[in-house]
Scaffold this motif. Structure first.
Motif, mmCIF file in Angstrom:
data_model
loop_
_atom_site.group_PDB
_atom_site.id
_atom_site.type_symbol
_atom_site.label_atom_id
_atom_site.label_comp_id
_atom_site.label_asym_id
_atom_site.label_seq_id
_atom_site.Cartn_x
_atom_site.Cartn_y
_atom_site.Cartn_z
ATOM 1 N N LEU A 62 -19.615 3.444 -7.667
ATOM 2 C CA LEU A 62 -20.628 4.360 -7.242
ATOM 3 C C LEU A 62 -20.851 3.862 -5.759
ATOM 4 O O LEU A 62 -20.816 4.794 -4.778
ATOM 5 N N GLN A 63 -20.574 2.413 -5.447
ATOM 6 C CA GLN A 63 -20.877 2.113 -4.077
ATOM 7 C C GLN A 63 -19.513 2.446 -3.322
ATOM 8 O O GLN A 63 -19.886 2.878 -1.980
ATOM 9 N N LEU A 64 -18.457 2.500 -3.912
ATOM 10 C CA LEU A 64 -17.491 3.197 -3.010
ATOM 11 C C LEU A 64 -17.387 4.330 -2.918
ATOM 12 O O LEU A 64 -17.229 4.811 -1.949
ATOM 13 N N LYS A 65 -17.612 5.229 -3.851
ATOM 14 C CA LYS A 65 -17.756 6.683 -3.694
ATOM 15 C C LYS A 65 -18.844 6.866 -2.726
ATOM 16 O O LYS A 65 -18.498 7.783 -1.682
ATOM 17 N N ASN A 66 -19.998 6.327 -2.447
ATOM 18 C CA ASN A 66 -20.817 6.556 -1.607
ATOM 19 C C ASN A 66 -20.413 6.098 -0.025
ATOM 20 O O ASN A 66 -20.813 6.565 0.978
ATOM 21 N N ALA A 67 -19.346 5.214 0.092
ATOM 22 C CA ALA A 67 -18.891 4.905 1.328
ATOM 23 C C ALA A 67 -18.031 5.898 1.849
ATOM 24 O O ALA A 67 -17.452 5.957 3.009
ATOM 25 N N PHE A 68 -17.509 6.720 0.865
ATOM 26 C CA PHE A 68 -16.390 7.776 1.405
ATOM 27 C C PHE A 68 -17.062 9.153 1.316
ATOM 28 O O PHE A 68 -16.508 9.874 2.080
ATOM 29 N N HIS A 69 -18.056 9.119 0.762
ATOM 30 C CA HIS A 69 -18.597 10.779 0.776
ATOM 31 C C HIS A 69 -20.144 10.889 1.045
ATOM 32 O O HIS A 69 -20.973 10.087 0.655
ATOM 33 N N SER A 70 -20.525 11.885 1.518
ATOM 34 C CA SER A 70 -21.981 12.325 1.755
ATOM 35 C C SER A 70 -22.015 13.796 1.780
ATOM 36 O O SER A 70 -21.286 14.571 2.133
ATOM 37 N N LYS A 71 -23.347 14.247 1.253
ATOM 38 C CA LYS A 71 -23.389 15.775 1.135
ATOM 39 C C LYS A 71 -23.757 16.145 2.489
ATOM 40 O O LYS A 71 -23.756 17.319 2.823
ATOM 41 N N ASP A 72 -24.442 15.375 3.411
ATOM 42 C CA ASP A 72 -24.572 15.751 4.656
ATOM 43 C C ASP A 72 -23.430 15.657 5.549
ATOM 44 O O ASP A 72 -22.283 15.002 5.727
#
Length: 881
Positions: A62-72
Motif C-alpha cells: 500500500l505504501q509503495l502504491k501510494n508513492a507511485f500514484h495519486s488521484k490528483d
C-alpha cells in the motif's frame, strides 16, 4: 532505518488503533523525507518476503502504491517524475521485487499487481520496462504456471490497461489480447483466473480498435466474451456483460453480425435474471443501444438537412426489439422492494431510465406497447403495479409527438390527482414526478383554467407530504411555472405577459413554497433546495399581475437573509455552520430571481438593505465561506444589472471587496465571480467607470500573469476586456497595447487534440478572444465624436488586422468549432468589414471566410443565421462600393 523496524511499524497498523496508525504515518513520512529510495527498497523487500506477516506485506504494498500514484493529476505527475529520478539500480530492484511478488500474497486482490501496474504506467510511456508486458503474458499463458501467479498477472495487465494512455499499448495489443482471451476461455478451470481475465479485457477495449476491424479477431473476441456470459459464476457473468455493454458503445458499427444470433438472447436473459447485478448489465446494454441510436438518428437528420450522406447510420436495433424489450422492462418496473432506499440503483430504476431512452429512440412506436399496461394497472390493487403504471407513463412522455400523447395525458390527469393521495409513498412520489413530466413535455394537455385549478390545489396540498414526495411536488411546480409562462400571451415589444393561467392562485403557491422552505425536515430528500428552486422558477416566470407577490417575496427573502447572517456569528457547531452557509447560498440565488423581476423604480428603494446584507456576507470567515462569497458576488452582479447607473453610489464600498476577490487565486471561483461583477459594472456604468479602470485593469492583468490561477478564469477575463472597451470607449486606448499583446498570445495557444477538457478550454479561450476583439472594435468606433477621431482610434488596431484575419481562418477551418464560436467569429467578420471597409477587401475573398459564412447560414441557431446574413450583406455592399 532497519527493515525489521519498518515491519514492526507496519504490523501495528493492523491493530485498529488510531495511535498506531498515526505513529506509522509519521514514521513513514519522516523516513520518506530522509531517504525515499531506501524506504521504497525496504518496502519492496518486505513485500517479496513470503514469510513476513501478511499485514506487514499488505501495508508495504500500500505504501509503495501510494508513492507511485495519486488521484490528483498534478500530484500523480510529480510522483511519476520523482520515481524516474530514483537511481536506475534501485528502481530495477523494486520492480523485480514487485513482479516476483505476484501470486505470493494471501489477500485478494493482489496489491503487488497494483504496484506493478502503477510503475508500468510511469515507465512504459517513457520506453522503460519494455519486457514487462511479455513477461506478464508469459505468466498467463505458460502451461504449468501457478494459478495465483496467472491471476495476479492478469490483474496487473488490467490495472495497466485501465490507467495508461491507450495509445501506449496499441503496438502490444495483440500480445495483451492473447493473454486475456487465453484466460477468459471456457476451458479455463480456475474461476479466479477467468474473472481476472474478463475484468482486464474490459479495461483493454479502448486500444483494441485494430483488432475489432479484423473480422477473424473480432469474431474470436466476441465468441470468448459471449461464452463468458454463460458462466455459472455470477461474477464472471457480470464482468462479461460489462464487456458487451462497453463493446456496444465503442464498436456499434460492427455489431450487426452478432446481434441476432447472440447478443439479443444473451442480454434479454440477463434482464430477466434474479441476480440484480446481472439484470442491471442486461438493461444497461439496451440503454446504451438507445443512446447510440438516438445520437445516430440525430446525425442522420442533420446530414439530410445539409443534403449529404451521414458518416454512420443507425441499425435501429432498439426499435426492432420493442415488442420483446418493453414487456420485460415493464415487468421489471413492478419488482420494487418495499423498503427500497431512494439512493440505491437497482433493476427497477434502471428499467425506468431504459424506457425513457427507448421512448426517445422509438418515438410514437412505443405507445402501443406501454399504454395498455398503464390502463390495466393504474388502478391495480397491488401498489407495485400502480406505481409501475405511473412510472411507465411518465417515462415515455418525451419521445412520441405531442399529438399522440395529449389525448392520453388529458384522460390520465384525474387518475393522477387521485393517486397523489394514494396510501403508498412510492406511488405518490412517482405520481408527483409524472405530473411534472406532463408539464414539461405535454403541457398543452392541461392548459385550461379548470384543470390547472385542480392540479394546482392538489400540488399545494402535496407540499404537506413526506419530504420524498414534497420534493417531486416542488419539481412539478418548477415545470408548471415554465409551461404556464410559455403558454401565456406575449406582446411583441414586451417579453413579460400581463397575466397567465396561474395568476388567480399564484400568491397561494408562492406562500406555500416559502413555508415549505422552512420545514423542520427540509434537509431530507433535498426538500429545502427543491422548494427554493421552485420558488425561484415561480418568480422568474411570473406575469405583471403577480408583481405584488414578487415584492412581498423580496422582503421575506431579505429578512431571512439578515436573520441567517446574524445567527451565523453565534454558531459554533460545524454542522450548523454548513447548514447556514447552504441556506445563505439558496437565499442569494432566490434574491437574484426576485431582483430581476423588480420594476426599475422599485429596485433603488430596497437596494440599500440588500447591499448591506451582501457586504456582510462577504465579511464572513470559517465554514464554507468560499461558496458564500461566490454567491454574494454573483448577487451583487445581479444588483448592478438591475440598478444600472444607480449602483454608482455603492462603487466605493464594492471595489475594495472586488479587488480582494480578484486576488484570491486559490479559491478561483471567487475570482471568477468578481470578474463577472466587473463585466456588469462595465455594461451598466459605461464611461462612469473610467476613474476606476486603471486599478481594475491592473488587477485583471495580475490575474492573467499568475500561472497558478485556474485556467477556467482566464477566458472570462479576456472576454471582460471586450465589455470594458464597449463601456468606456476611446479611453480604452490606454490599455490597448497590453490587451492586444495578451490576445495575440491567447489566440496562438495550441493543445493536444486528445484531451477533451483542454479542447473545451481552448474553445472557451478562442470564444473569449473573439468577444474581446469585437468589444474593442465596437467600443473604439462607437464612442468617437466624429469619424475622423474614430479612424484615429481604430488605427491602433489596424496593425493587428492580418493576425486577426489569420486567427479567424484557423477557427473557420476547425471542424469541431461550436456554434457559439461560429456565431462570434461571423460577428467579428461583420464588424471588421463595416469598420475597416476597403482594408478588408484583400481578406474577404478567402475560402475560409466563405466556409465560415456558409456554416453560419446552415446553423440551427437563429442568432448565428441572422449574423451570417448580415455579414454577407455587409461584404456585398463593400464589394459594390
Amino acid at each position: 532505518m532497519a527493515a525489521q523496524e519498518i515491519i514492526q511499524i507496519l504490523e501495528r497498523t493492523g491493530t485498529g488503533s488510531q495511535i498506531d496508525l498515526e505513529n506509522a504515518r509519521n514514521f513513514l513520512a519522516k523516513a520518506a523525507e530522509q531517504n525515499l529510495p531506501e524506504l521504497l527498497k525496504h518496502l519492496s523487500d518486505i513485500l517479496i518476503t513470503a514469510t513476513n506477516n501478511p499485514t506487514a506485506r499488505a501495508q508495504a504494498a500500500l505504501q509503495l502504491k501510494n508513492a507511485f500514484h495519486s488521484k490528483d493529476e498534478s500530484l500523480k505527475q510529480a510522483y511519476q517524475d520523482r520515481w524516474m529520478n530514483i537511481p536506475a539500480n534501485i528502481r530495477e530492484h523494486i520492480k523485480a521485487n514487485c513482479f516476483n511478488a505476484l501470486g505470493t500474497e494471501t489477500s485478494k486482490p493482489s496489491q503487488a499487481a497494483q504496484c506493478v501496474g502503477y510503475i508500468a504506467c510511469t515507465e512504459l510511456p517513457r520506453n522503460e520496462w519494455q519486457d514487462l508486458i511479455k513477461r506478464l503474458v508469459d505468466n498467463v499463458t505458460t502451461v504449468g504456471r501457478a494459478d495465483n501467479v496467472r491471476e495476479a498477472s492478469l490483474e496487473a495487465l488490467g490495472y495497466i490497461c485501465q490507467d495508461i494512455d491507450s495509445d501506449v499499448l496499441v503496438p502490444q495489443s495483440n500480445v495483451i489480447l492473447t493473454a486475456l482471451v487465453y484466460g477468459m476461455r471456457k476451458e479455463e478451470t480456475n474461476d479466479n483466473v477467468r474473472l481476472a481475465a474478463t475484468t482486464a479485457m474490459l479495461n483493454s477495449l479502448e486500444f483494441t480498435k485494430n483488432n475489432f476491424q479484423n473480422d477473424n479477431e473480432r469474431h474470436y473476441i466476441m465468441q470468448v466474451v459471449c461464452e463468458a456470459t454463460q458462466s455459472i459464476n455470477s461474477k464472471i457473468q457480470v464482468a462479461a456483460l460489462q464487456n458487451l455493454v462497453k463493446i456496444l458503445s465503442l464498436y456499434y458499427d460492427y455489431m450487426e453480425y452478432y446481434m441476432g444470433p447472440a447478443l439479443f438472447a444473451i442480454t434479454m436473459d440477463a434482464m430477466k435474471s434474479v441476480h440484480d447485478e446481472i439484470a442491471l448489465q442486461g438493461i444497461e446494454f439496451w440503454s446504451n443501444v438507445c443512446d447510440e441510436e438516438y445520437e445516430l438518428q440525430f446525425r442522420q437528420q442533420e446530414a439530410q438537412e445539409q443534403n449529404r450522406q451521414p458518416e454512420r447510420i443507425s441499425r435501429y436495433y432498439a426499435r426492432g426489439a420493442l415488442p420483446y424489450l418493453v414487456p420485460v422492462l415493464l415487468q421489471r418496473l413492478t419488482m420494487q422492494e418495499e423498503d427500497n432506499d431512494d439512493d440505491d440503483w437497482n433493476p427497477c430504476k434502471a428499467a425506468g431510465v431504459c424506457l425513457m431512452l427507448l421512448s426517445n429512440c422509438a418515438e410514437n412506436a412505443i405507445t402501443q406497447y406501454v399504454f395498455p399496461f398503464v390502463s390495466a394497472n393504474i388502478n391495480h390493487a397491488d401498489w407495485k403495479f400502480r406505481e409501475a403504471a405511473v412510472m411507465a407513463f411518465g417515462s415515455i412522455l418525451e419521445g412520441p409527438d405531442v399529438a399522440s400523447i395529449k389525448p392520453v395525458a388529458e384522460q390520465a390527469v384525474p387518475f393522477l390527482l387521485k393517486l397523489l393521495q394514494d396510501p403508498n409513498i412510492a406511488v405518490r412520489d412517482t405520481t408527483a414526478w409524472t405530473i411534472g413530466r406532463i408539464f414539461e413535455f405535454v403541457s398543452q394537455a392541461v392548459m385550461t383554467d379548470e384543470l390547472l385549478r385542480a392540479i394546482g390545489q392538489a400540488l399545494v396540498n402535496g407540499l404537506n407530504d413526506v419530504p420524498r414526495v414534497a420534493t417531486n411536488i416542488c419539481w412539478s411546480f418548477s415545470s408548471l411555472a415554465r409551461a404556464a409562462y410559455d403558454y401565456a400571451e406575449h406582446s411583441e415589444d414586451d417579453e413579460t405577459p400581463t397575466t397567465y393561467l396561474l395568476s388567480p392562485f399564484f400568491d397561494e403557491i408562492v406562500n406555500k413554497l416559502v413555508a415549505t422552505t422552512d420545514r423542520p425536515d427540509g434537509t431530507q430528500s433535498n426538500l429545502r433546495n427543491a422548494a427554493y428552486e421552485a420558488l425561484m422558477e415561480m418568480i422568474r416566470h411570473s406575469p405583471k399581475d403577480c408583481y405584488i407577490t414578487v415584492q412581498k417575496t423580496t422582503v421575506t427573502i431579505l429578512d431571512r437573509l439578515n436573520r441567517v447572517i446574524s445567527v451565523e456569528s453565534h454558531t459554533a457547531n460545524s454542522n450548523d455552520r454548513v447548514q447556514i452557509t447552504d441556506l445563505q447560498s439558496l437565499l442569494c440565488a432566490t434574491l437574484q430571481s426576485v431582483l430581476r423581476k423588480m420594476q426599475p423604480n422599485d429596485a433603488p428603494l430596497i437596494s440599500d438593505p440588500i447591499m448591506q446584507a451582501l457586504l456582510s456576507m462577504l465579511k464572513t470567515t470559517g465554514g464554507k465561506t468560499s461558496v458564500v462569497h461566490e454567491d454574494a458576488l454573483i448577487a451583487i452582479g445581479t444588483l448592478v444589472e438591475v440598478l444600472g447607473l444607480h449602483f454608482l453610489k455603492y462603487i466605493d464600498h464594492v471595489l475594495p471587496v472586488l479587488y480582494q476577490a480578484l486576488n484570491n487565486h486559490v479559491e478561483y471561483q471567487i475570482c471568477a465571480a468578481a470578474v463577472g461583477v466587473i463585466v456588469e459594472l462595465s455594461r451598466s456604468l459605461l464611461d462612469r467607470l473610467i476613474p476606476y479602470c486603471d486599478q481594475i485593469m491592473t488587477h485583471l492583468f495580475s490575474c492573467l500573469n499568475d500561472d497558478k490561477l485556474h485556467r477556467s478564469v482566464k477566458p472570462q477575463i479576456i472576454s471582460a476586456f471586450g465589455d470594458i472597451a464597449l463601456g468606456i470607449g476611446g479611453h480604452f486606448k490606454n490599455y490597448l497595447e497590453h490587451v492586444l499583446a495578451t490576445l495575440n498570445q491567447a489566440c496562438r495557444a495550441q493543445v493536444a487534440k486528445t484531451d477533451y477538457d483542454i479542447i473545451d478550454y481552448l474553445n472557451d479561450l478562442h470564444e473569449s478572444c473573439l468577444a474581446a476583439y469585437t468589444g474593442i472594435i465596437q467600443g473604439l468606433r462607437g464612442s468617437a465624436p466624429s469619424n475622423t477621431v474614430a479612424l484615429a482610434e481604430l488605427q491602433l488596431v489596424t496593425g493587428q488586422l492580418p493576425f486577426i484575419v489569420q486567427f479567424l481562418e484557423t477557427i473557420a477551418r476547425d471542424p469541431n468549432k461550436s456554434d457559439a464560436i461560429t456565431s462570434a467569429a461571423i460577428g467579428l467578420v461583420g464588424d471588421l468589414v463595416t469598420t475597416y471597409g476597403q482594408a478588408m477587401l484583400q481578406f474577404i475573398e478567402r475560402e475560409a471566410f466563405e466556409k465560415l459564412l456558409n456554416d453560419g447560414k446552415r446553423s440551427k441557431t437563429m442568432k448565428t443565421k441572422t449574423l451570417a446574413t448580415w455579414a454577407i450583406k455587409e461584404i456585398r455592399k463593400l464589394k459594390h462600393n
